[in-house]
Every structure is written in structure tokens, then in C-alpha cells.
Write a protein that holds these residues in place. Structure first.
Motif, PDB file in Angstrom:
ATOM      1  N   LEU A   1     -15.160  -4.167  -2.642  1.00 22.73           N
ATOM      2  CA  LEU A   1     -14.389  -2.656  -2.482  1.00 22.73           C
ATOM      3  C   LEU A   1     -15.031  -2.000  -2.198  1.00 22.73           C
ATOM      4  CD1 LEU A   1     -10.931  -2.374  -3.183  1.00 22.73           C
ATOM      5  CD2 LEU A   1     -11.258  -2.446  -5.821  1.00 22.73           C
ATOM      6  N   ASP A   2     -14.257  -1.015  -1.190  1.00 24.59           N
ATOM      7  CA  ASP A   2     -15.301   0.267  -1.196  1.00 24.59           C
ATOM      8  C   ASP A   2     -14.461   1.621  -1.413  1.00 24.59           C
ATOM      9  OD1 ASP A   2     -16.496   2.598  -0.363  1.00 24.59           O
ATOM     10  OD2 ASP A   2     -17.629   1.707   1.664  1.00 24.59           O
ATOM     11  N   ILE A   3     -14.376   2.050  -2.984  1.00 29.16           N
ATOM     12  CA  ILE A   3     -13.788   3.044  -2.536  1.00 29.16           C
ATOM     13  C   ILE A   3     -13.620   4.908  -2.823  1.00 29.16           C
ATOM     14  CG2 ILE A   3     -11.444   3.839  -3.995  1.00 29.16           C
ATOM     15  CD1 ILE A   3     -11.014   0.997  -2.787  1.00 29.16           C
ATOM     16  N   LEU A   4     -13.849   5.324  -1.734  1.00 25.40           N
ATOM     17  CA  LEU A   4     -14.281   6.907  -2.101  1.00 25.40           C
ATOM     18  C   LEU A   4     -15.981   6.440  -2.493  1.00 25.40           C
ATOM     19  CD1 LEU A   4     -11.556   8.317  -3.960  1.00 25.40           C
ATOM     20  CD2 LEU A   4     -11.889   8.350  -1.722  1.00 25.40           C
ATOM     21  N   GLY A   5     -16.114   5.722  -0.907  1.00 20.13           N
ATOM     22  CA  GLY A   5     -18.535   5.500  -1.279  1.00 20.13           C
ATOM     23  C   GLY A   5     -18.646   4.678  -2.091  1.00 20.13           C
TER      24      GLY A   5
ATOM     25  N   LEU B   1       0.708  -1.416   0.378  1.00 21.21           N
ATOM     26  CA  LEU B   1      -0.162  -0.065  -0.030  1.00 21.21           C
ATOM     27  C   LEU B   1       0.750   1.294  -0.137  1.00 21.21           C
ATOM     28  CD1 LEU B   1      -2.308  -0.904   2.106  1.00 21.21           C
ATOM     29  CD2 LEU B   1      -2.976  -0.306   0.269  1.00 21.21           C
ATOM     30  N   ARG B   2       1.530   1.407   0.894  1.00 19.33           N
ATOM     31  CA  ARG B   2       2.956   2.223   0.840  1.00 19.33           C
ATOM     32  C   ARG B   2       3.748   2.091  -0.557  1.00 19.33           C
ATOM     33  NH1 ARG B   2       4.066   1.318   5.222  1.00 19.33           N
ATOM     34  NH2 ARG B   2       5.204  -0.538   4.919  1.00 19.33           N
ATOM     35  N   GLN B   3       4.035   1.524  -1.384  1.00 22.43           N
ATOM     36  CA  GLN B   3       4.534   1.748  -2.091  1.00 22.43           C
ATOM     37  C   GLN B   3       3.631   1.419  -3.081  1.00 22.43           C
ATOM     38  OE1 GLN B   3       6.177  -2.165  -3.109  1.00 22.43           O
ATOM     39  NE2 GLN B   3       8.449  -1.731  -1.340  1.00 22.43           N
ATOM     40  N   GLY B   4       2.419   1.575  -3.427  1.00 20.59           N
ATOM     41  CA  GLY B   4       1.392   1.674  -4.408  1.00 20.59           C
ATOM     42  C   GLY B   4       1.700   0.618  -5.525  1.00 20.59           C
ATOM     43  N   ASN B   5       2.319  -0.470  -5.051  1.00 23.31           N
ATOM     44  CA  ASN B   5       2.861  -1.790  -5.862  1.00 23.31           C
ATOM     45  C   ASN B   5       1.529  -2.722  -5.700  1.00 23.31           C
ATOM     46  OD1 ASN B   5       3.554  -3.841  -6.574  1.00 23.31           O
ATOM     47  ND2 ASN B   5       5.351  -3.940  -6.457  1.00 23.31           N
ATOM     48  N   THR B   6       0.411  -2.261  -6.478  1.00 24.38           N
ATOM     49  CA  THR B   6      -0.539  -2.536  -7.204  1.00 24.38           C
ATOM     50  C   THR B   6      -0.853  -4.627  -7.830  1.00 24.38           C
ATOM     51  OG1 THR B   6      -1.645  -0.365  -8.472  1.00 24.38           O
ATOM     52  CG2 THR B   6      -3.035  -2.759  -9.018  1.00 24.38           C
ATOM     53  N   GLU B   7       1.062  -5.079  -8.445  1.00 23.04           N
ATOM     54  CA  GLU B   7       1.238  -5.842  -8.531  1.00 23.04           C
ATOM     55  C   GLU B   7       0.539  -7.097  -7.305  1.00 23.04           C
ATOM     56  OE1 GLU B   7       3.959  -9.154 -11.036  1.00 23.04           O
ATOM     57  OE2 GLU B   7       4.052  -7.182 -11.738  1.00 23.04           O
ATOM     58  N   LYS B   8       1.498  -6.352  -7.162  1.00 25.18           N
ATOM     59  CA  LYS B   8       2.305  -6.913  -5.166  1.00 25.18           C
ATOM     60  C   LYS B   8       0.892  -7.718  -4.695  1.00 25.18           C
ATOM     61  CE  LYS B   8       6.872  -7.264  -5.443  1.00 25.18           C
ATOM     62  NZ  LYS B   8       7.830  -7.711  -5.245  1.00 25.18           N
ATOM     63  N   LEU B   9       0.252  -6.366  -4.307  1.00 24.00           N
ATOM     64  CA  LEU B   9      -1.169  -5.942  -3.362  1.00 24.00           C
ATOM     65  C   LEU B   9      -1.721  -6.894  -4.367  1.00 24.00           C
ATOM     66  CD1 LEU B   9      -2.453  -4.017  -0.611  1.00 24.00           C
ATOM     67  CD2 LEU B   9      -3.059  -2.457  -2.180  1.00 24.00           C
ATOM     68  N   SER B  10      -2.275  -7.198  -4.667  1.00 21.37           N
ATOM     69  CA  SER B  10      -3.869  -7.842  -5.420  1.00 21.37           C
ATOM     70  C   SER B  10      -3.334  -9.200  -4.975  1.00 21.37           C
ATOM     71  CB  SER B  10      -3.881  -7.766  -7.387  1.00 21.37           C
ATOM     72  OG  SER B  10      -2.071  -7.610  -7.634  1.00 21.37           O
ATOM     73  N   ALA B  11      -1.830  -9.953  -5.187  1.00 23.09           N
ATOM     74  CA  ALA B  11      -2.172 -11.392  -5.090  1.00 23.09           C
ATOM     75  C   ALA B  11      -2.154 -11.545  -3.543  1.00 23.09           C
ATOM     76  CB  ALA B  11      -0.278 -11.550  -4.399  1.00 23.09           C
ATOM     77  N   TRP B  12      -2.088 -10.777  -3.000  1.00 20.39           N
ATOM     78  CA  TRP B  12      -3.396 -10.349  -1.790  1.00 20.39           C
ATOM     79  C   TRP B  12      -4.495 -10.983  -1.123  1.00 20.39           C
ATOM     80  CZ3 TRP B  12      -0.841 -12.299   2.948  1.00 20.39           C
ATOM     81  CH2 TRP B  12       0.642 -11.901   2.898  1.00 20.39           C
ATOM     82  N   PHE B  13      -5.224 -10.643  -2.595  1.00 26.38           N
ATOM     83  CA  PHE B  13      -6.949  -9.849  -3.202  1.00 26.38           C
ATOM     84  C   PHE B  13      -7.073 -11.402  -3.077  1.00 26.38           C
ATOM     85  CE2 PHE B  13      -6.715  -6.212  -4.764  1.00 26.38           C
ATOM     86  CZ  PHE B  13      -6.666  -4.953  -3.462  1.00 26.38           C
TER      87      PHE B  13
ATOM     88  N   ILE C   1      -9.396  -1.108 -10.492  1.00 20.00           N
ATOM     89  CA  ILE C   1      -9.837   0.075  -9.125  1.00 20.00           C
ATOM     90  C   ILE C   1      -8.890   0.416  -8.167  1.00 20.00           C
ATOM     91  CG2 ILE C   1     -11.335   0.698  -7.592  1.00 20.00           C
ATOM     92  CD1 ILE C   1     -13.552  -1.573  -9.195  1.00 20.00           C
ATOM     93  N   ILE C   2      -7.809  -0.690  -8.082  1.00 16.52           N
ATOM     94  CA  ILE C   2      -6.826   0.454  -7.430  1.00 16.52           C
ATOM     95  C   ILE C   2      -5.677   0.191  -8.221  1.00 16.52           C
ATOM     96  CG2 ILE C   2      -4.909  -0.845  -5.648  1.00 16.52           C
ATOM     97  CD1 ILE C   2      -7.583  -1.045  -3.900  1.00 16.52           C
ATOM     98  N   LYS C   3      -4.819  -0.034  -9.433  1.00 18.35           N
ATOM     99  CA  LYS C   3      -4.608   0.546 -10.077  1.00 18.35           C
ATOM    100  C   LYS C   3      -4.444   2.075 -10.627  1.00 18.35           C
ATOM    101  CE  LYS C   3      -1.942  -0.227 -14.321  1.00 18.35           C
ATOM    102  NZ  LYS C   3      -1.703  -1.150 -15.264  1.00 18.35           N
ATOM    103  N   GLU C   4      -5.885   2.302 -10.482  1.00 18.25           N
ATOM    104  CA  GLU C   4      -6.527   3.649 -10.673  1.00 18.25           C
ATOM    105  C   GLU C   4      -6.918   4.463  -9.719  1.00 18.25           C
ATOM    106  OE1 GLU C   4     -10.105   3.493 -12.471  1.00 18.25           O
ATOM    107  OE2 GLU C   4      -9.621   1.527 -14.768  1.00 18.25           O
ATOM    108  N   PHE C   5      -7.294   4.013  -8.709  1.00 17.62           N
ATOM    109  CA  PHE C   5      -6.722   4.962  -7.409  1.00 17.62           C
ATOM    110  C   PHE C   5      -5.570   4.994  -7.496  1.00 17.62           C
ATOM    111  CE2 PHE C   5      -6.138   5.543  -2.988  1.00 17.62           C
ATOM    112  CZ  PHE C   5      -6.391   6.241  -2.549  1.00 17.62           C
TER     113      PHE C   5
END
Length: 147
Positions: A67-71, A49-61, A84-88
Motif C-alpha cells: 500500500l502506497d498512500i501519498l508516498g 473506490l468511487r463510493q469510498g466503501n472501505t468494507e467492500k473494497l477491502s474484500a478484494w485485498f 489505512i484506506i478508511k483513514e484516507f
């Protein structure tokens, strides 16, 4: 560490005295539980999350997650959530992420953290479920106004 446990368990099987192998197995399982409980699933997730590493973060999905992003709340697939996370992260490039609270026990743990991204602060809530396939993010919520 798993190699050590395997060796210990094999060694335990060579005991011929009644009860000795069972005691040794019990101790080996206790060691394994201590090792696995000391592993904090939120350490790598926080890092990504700190790195904004979508690929590695999504491995945990999980295969499907909430997913609730800004409502904007969605029950979506892992692939959709990744996009969605990549766009965020493109809109709000992460600068820092810090966990401020953790709780729960397996099979369900959660953490709340503050994400500094772009020029804003966000409150992030993560729900992680322990399954036979490992620890997986079941729900990820990002709201404006983290503390």
C-alpha cells in the motif's frame, strides 16, 4: 451461468460416440473462458473506490499487500490496509473515480485511474493478481495529481 455450464457438462457426459463428448467438453470450456474473460475485475473495485466503501473494497485485498498512500509505502496485512484506506477516505471523501487505463493478462492485471476526493485529484494504480481464491489486489497506490 455456472448452472448452465454444469448442465452442459453433465449432458456432454451422456454421449456414447467416441470423441463427441470431448468436443462438447472443449466447446463448454471455451464458453466458460469467454464468460470469465468478459468479467472485468475493475468494475466492482472502481465502484467501491468511487463510493469510498472501505468494507467492500477491502474484500478484494490480498492477505498481504503493498500500500502506497501519498508516498507512505507499507507492506501490510489486509486488516492494516483496510484501516489505512478508511483513514484516507475520512480525510478525502471520494466524489468520483474513473479508470483511464487498463492492461495486463491473468495472472496479473493493472489499472490506473483518477480519484476525485475532498477537493483534490489523485492518481490511483491497482495491481490485481488472479489466484485460485479469486482476483485479489496485490498493490494499491494513491498519489496526488491525477489527470
Amino acid at each position: 451461468m455456472s448452472r448452465l455450464l454444469t448442465i452442459l457438462l453433465l449432458f456432454a457426459g451422456t454421449y456414447s460416440q467416441p470423441g463427441t463428448a470431448q468436443n462438447f467438453m472443449y466447446q463448454a470450456k471455451s464458453i466458460q473462458q469467454m464468460v470469465s474473460s468478459s468479467h472485468d475485475v475493475f468494475v466492482p473495485i472502481s465502484k467501491y473506490l468511487r463510493q469510498g466503501n472501505t468494507e467492500k473494497l477491502s474484500a478484494w485485498f490480498a492477505k498481504n499487500l503493498e500500500l502506497d498512500i501519498l508516498g507512505n509505502s507499507n507492506d501490510c496485512s489486509k486488516v492494516q490496509a483496510t484501516q489505512i484506506i478508511k483513514e484516507f477516505f475520512t480525510t478525502y471523501p471520494p466524489k468520483n473515480f474513473v479508470i483511464i487505463h487498463k492492461s495486463g493478462q491473468a495472472p496479473l492485471k493493472y489499472a490506473i485511474g483518477t480519484l476525485n476526493a475532498g477537493d483534490e485529484k489523485f492518481r490511483v494504480t491497482l495491481f490485481v493478481k488472479t489466484q485460485s481464491s479469486g482476483n485479489l489486489i496485490q498493490q494499491l497506490r494513491i498519489e496526488k495529481g491525477g489527470d
